[in-house]
Design a protein around this motif. Structure first.
Motif, PDB file in Angstrom:
ATOM      1  N   THR A 183      26.261   5.095  -7.033  1.00  0.00           N
ATOM      2  CA  THR A 183      25.741   6.045  -8.016  1.00  0.00           C
ATOM      3  C   THR A 183      25.278   7.135  -7.503  1.00  0.00           C
ATOM      4  OG1 THR A 183      25.272   4.169  -9.655  1.00  0.00           O
ATOM      5  CG2 THR A 183      24.283   6.537 -10.165  1.00  0.00           C
ATOM      6  N   ALA A 184      24.698   7.030  -6.046  1.00  0.00           N
ATOM      7  CA  ALA A 184      24.059   8.300  -5.642  1.00  0.00           C
ATOM      8  C   ALA A 184      25.072   9.219  -4.926  1.00  0.00           C
ATOM      9  CB  ALA A 184      23.310   7.768  -4.605  1.00  0.00           C
ATOM     10  N   ALA A 185      26.182   8.798  -4.499  1.00  0.00           N
ATOM     11  CA  ALA A 185      27.077   9.421  -3.857  1.00  0.00           C
ATOM     12  C   ALA A 185      27.884  10.471  -4.940  1.00  0.00           C
ATOM     13  CB  ALA A 185      28.253   8.492  -3.393  1.00  0.00           C
ATOM     14  N   VAL A 186      27.716  10.319  -6.212  1.00  0.00           N
ATOM     15  CA  VAL A 186      28.371  10.848  -7.217  1.00  0.00           C
ATOM     16  C   VAL A 186      27.168  11.782  -7.895  1.00  0.00           C
ATOM     17  CG1 VAL A 186      29.444  10.853  -9.451  1.00  0.00           C
ATOM     18  CG2 VAL A 186      30.131   9.445  -7.577  1.00  0.00           C
ATOM     19  N   ALA A 187      26.114  11.235  -8.074  1.00  0.00           N
ATOM     20  CA  ALA A 187      25.233  11.719  -8.791  1.00  0.00           C
ATOM     21  C   ALA A 187      23.971  12.768  -8.108  1.00  0.00           C
ATOM     22  CB  ALA A 187      24.046  10.574  -9.440  1.00  0.00           C
ATOM     23  N   LEU A 188      24.092  12.698  -6.850  1.00  0.00           N
ATOM     24  CA  LEU A 188      22.858  13.723  -6.318  1.00  0.00           C
ATOM     25  C   LEU A 188      23.405  14.846  -5.865  1.00  0.00           C
ATOM     26  CD1 LEU A 188      21.296  10.995  -3.741  1.00  0.00           C
ATOM     27  CD2 LEU A 188      20.423  11.827  -6.117  1.00  0.00           C
ATOM     28  N   ALA A 189      22.503  15.902  -6.097  1.00  0.00           N
ATOM     29  CA  ALA A 189      22.987  17.428  -5.989  1.00  0.00           C
ATOM     30  C   ALA A 189      22.890  17.537  -4.266  1.00  0.00           C
ATOM     31  CB  ALA A 189      21.950  18.239  -6.611  1.00  0.00           C
ATOM     32  N   PRO A 190      23.387  18.265  -3.642  1.00  0.00           N
ATOM     33  CA  PRO A 190      23.149  18.642  -2.121  1.00  0.00           C
ATOM     34  C   PRO A 190      21.446  18.690  -1.811  1.00  0.00           C
ATOM     35  CG  PRO A 190      24.934  20.006  -3.013  1.00  0.00           C
ATOM     36  CD  PRO A 190      24.238  19.400  -4.105  1.00  0.00           C
ATOM     37  N   ARG A 191      20.750  19.560  -2.492  1.00  0.00           N
ATOM     38  CA  ARG A 191      19.530  19.618  -2.438  1.00  0.00           C
ATOM     39  C   ARG A 191      18.583  18.397  -2.629  1.00  0.00           C
ATOM     40  NH1 ARG A 191      17.414  23.709   1.079  1.00  0.00           N
ATOM     41  NH2 ARG A 191      16.153  24.776  -0.100  1.00  0.00           N
ATOM     42  N   GLU A 192      18.903  17.468  -3.361  1.00  0.00           N
ATOM     43  CA  GLU A 192      18.332  16.057  -3.480  1.00  0.00           C
ATOM     44  C   GLU A 192      18.730  15.325  -2.398  1.00  0.00           C
ATOM     45  OE1 GLU A 192      18.542  15.978  -8.347  1.00  0.00           O
ATOM     46  OE2 GLU A 192      20.030  15.044  -7.029  1.00  0.00           O
ATOM     47  N   ARG A 193      20.007  15.465  -1.854  1.00  0.00           N
ATOM     48  CA  ARG A 193      20.507  14.554  -0.620  1.00  0.00           C
ATOM     49  C   ARG A 193      19.427  15.079   0.511  1.00  0.00           C
ATOM     50  NH1 ARG A 193      24.413  11.518  -0.558  1.00  0.00           N
ATOM     51  NH2 ARG A 193      26.466  12.118   0.044  1.00  0.00           N
ATOM     52  N   GLU A 194      19.677  16.510   0.800  1.00  0.00           N
ATOM     53  CA  GLU A 194      18.778  16.825   1.693  1.00  0.00           C
ATOM     54  C   GLU A 194      17.186  16.432   1.927  1.00  0.00           C
ATOM     55  OE1 GLU A 194      17.639  21.141   3.952  1.00  0.00           O
ATOM     56  OE2 GLU A 194      18.855  21.126   2.096  1.00  0.00           O
ATOM     57  N   THR A 195      16.599  16.447   0.601  1.00  0.00           N
ATOM     58  CA  THR A 195      15.083  16.043   0.466  1.00  0.00           C
ATOM     59  C   THR A 195      14.955  14.530   0.816  1.00  0.00           C
ATOM     60  OG1 THR A 195      15.022  17.711  -1.297  1.00  0.00           O
ATOM     61  CG2 THR A 195      13.438  15.960  -1.164  1.00  0.00           C
ATOM     62  N   LEU A 196      16.010  13.745   0.363  1.00  0.00           N
ATOM     63  CA  LEU A 196      16.188  12.421   0.553  1.00  0.00           C
ATOM     64  C   LEU A 196      16.183  12.093   2.014  1.00  0.00           C
ATOM     65  CD1 LEU A 196      16.034   9.452  -0.545  1.00  0.00           C
ATOM     66  CD2 LEU A 196      18.680   9.678  -0.674  1.00  0.00           C
ATOM     67  N   LYS A 197      16.814  12.710   2.720  1.00  0.00           N
ATOM     68  CA  LYS A 197      17.127  12.848   4.299  1.00  0.00           C
ATOM     69  C   LYS A 197      15.638  13.141   4.966  1.00  0.00           C
ATOM     70  CE  LYS A 197      18.891  15.771   7.507  1.00  0.00           C
ATOM     71  NZ  LYS A 197      20.057  16.632   8.021  1.00  0.00           N
ATOM     72  N   HIS A 198      15.079  13.995   4.503  1.00  0.00           N
ATOM     73  CA  HIS A 198      13.660  14.302   5.095  1.00  0.00           C
ATOM     74  C   HIS A 198      12.761  13.200   4.899  1.00  0.00           C
ATOM     75  CE1 HIS A 198      14.927  18.145   6.898  1.00  0.00           C
ATOM     76  NE2 HIS A 198      15.268  18.549   5.491  1.00  0.00           N
ATOM     77  N   ILE A 199      12.452  12.727   3.719  1.00  0.00           N
ATOM     78  CA  ILE A 199      11.678  11.535   3.375  1.00  0.00           C
ATOM     79  C   ILE A 199      11.838  10.441   4.075  1.00  0.00           C
ATOM     80  CG2 ILE A 199      10.626  10.413   1.481  1.00  0.00           C
ATOM     81  CD1 ILE A 199       9.725  13.527   1.610  1.00  0.00           C
ATOM     82  N   ALA A 200      13.207  10.128   4.149  1.00  0.00           N
ATOM     83  CA  ALA A 200      13.750   8.805   4.940  1.00  0.00           C
ATOM     84  C   ALA A 200      13.215   8.981   6.344  1.00  0.00           C
ATOM     85  CB  ALA A 200      15.145   8.539   4.510  1.00  0.00           C
ATOM     86  N   ALA A 201      13.399   9.912   6.775  1.00  0.00           N
ATOM     87  CA  ALA A 201      13.223  10.702   8.319  1.00  0.00           C
ATOM     88  C   ALA A 201      11.523  10.376   8.545  1.00  0.00           C
ATOM     89  CB  ALA A 201      13.633  11.880   8.883  1.00  0.00           C
ATOM     90  N   GLY A 202      10.722  10.186   7.581  1.00  0.00           N
ATOM     91  CA  GLY A 202       9.373   9.985   7.850  1.00  0.00           C
ATOM     92  C   GLY A 202       8.590  11.182   7.672  1.00  0.00           C
ATOM     93  N   CYS A 203       9.190  12.192   6.995  1.00  0.00           N
ATOM     94  CA  CYS A 203       8.562  13.560   6.586  1.00  0.00           C
ATOM     95  C   CYS A 203       7.860  13.330   5.336  1.00  0.00           C
ATOM     96  CB  CYS A 203       9.391  14.736   6.533  1.00  0.00           C
ATOM     97  SG  CYS A 203      10.182  15.154   7.760  1.00  0.00           S
ATOM     98  N   THR A 204       6.578  14.151   5.492  1.00  0.00           N
ATOM     99  CA  THR A 204       5.675  14.274   4.144  1.00  0.00           C
ATOM    100  C   THR A 204       6.227  15.195   3.272  1.00  0.00           C
ATOM    101  OG1 THR A 204       4.353  15.873   4.915  1.00  0.00           O
ATOM    102  CG2 THR A 204       3.572  13.766   5.252  1.00  0.00           C
ATOM    103  N   TYR A 205       5.802  15.173   1.962  1.00  0.00           N
ATOM    104  CA  TYR A 205       6.323  16.168   0.985  1.00  0.00           C
ATOM    105  C   TYR A 205       6.209  17.535   1.700  1.00  0.00           C
ATOM    106  CZ  TYR A 205       6.570  12.624  -2.866  1.00  0.00           C
ATOM    107  OH  TYR A 205       7.232  11.608  -3.355  1.00  0.00           O
ATOM    108  N   LEU A 206       4.977  17.835   2.296  1.00  0.00           N
ATOM    109  CA  LEU A 206       4.802  19.183   2.706  1.00  0.00           C
ATOM    110  C   LEU A 206       5.816  19.581   3.995  1.00  0.00           C
ATOM    111  CD1 LEU A 206       3.268  21.821   2.526  1.00  0.00           C
ATOM    112  CD2 LEU A 206       1.504  20.584   3.997  1.00  0.00           C
ATOM    113  N   GLN A 207       5.828  18.541   5.065  1.00  0.00           N
ATOM    114  CA  GLN A 207       6.740  18.766   6.019  1.00  0.00           C
ATOM    115  C   GLN A 207       8.297  19.066   5.540  1.00  0.00           C
ATOM    116  OE1 GLN A 207       5.747  14.953   7.915  1.00  0.00           O
ATOM    117  NE2 GLN A 207       4.475  16.065   9.304  1.00  0.00           N
TER     118      GLN A 207
END
Length: 76
Positions: free
Chosen positions: A12-36
């Motif tokens: 579902t994610a492969a189809v549903a996520l916008a590029p910026r959503e994917r980028e945000t997800l990447k940062h959060i999964a890497a351990g960044c805070t929302y601010l970072q």
């Protein structure tokens, strides 16, 4: 979460996520805070929060651990 549920979220994610959503997800999964994540993306932390709320709503995900698992399964 079962293997089937992870597979379903990934498909579902492969189809549903916008590029910026994917980028945000990447940062959060890497351990960044929302601010970072916001600073790295040139956004406000409120925008990052909005992206993550949209991801959670689209994929019926409730925890950061599930978001991280999704990011890993997507290769982010």
């Amino acid at each position: 979460m079962s293997f089937t549920a992870v597979t379903q979220h990934t498909e579902t994610a492969a189809v549903a996520l916008a590029p910026r959503e994917r980028e945000t997800l990447k940062h959060i999964a890497a351990g960044c805070t929302y601010l970072q994540a916001a600073r790295q993306m040139g956004l406000s932390k409120h925008t990052v929060d909005a992206y993550l709320r949209r991801i959670r709503a689209k994929l019926d995900i409730n925890t950061t651990a599930e978001l991280t698992r999704l990011a890993i399964s997507l290769g982010l």
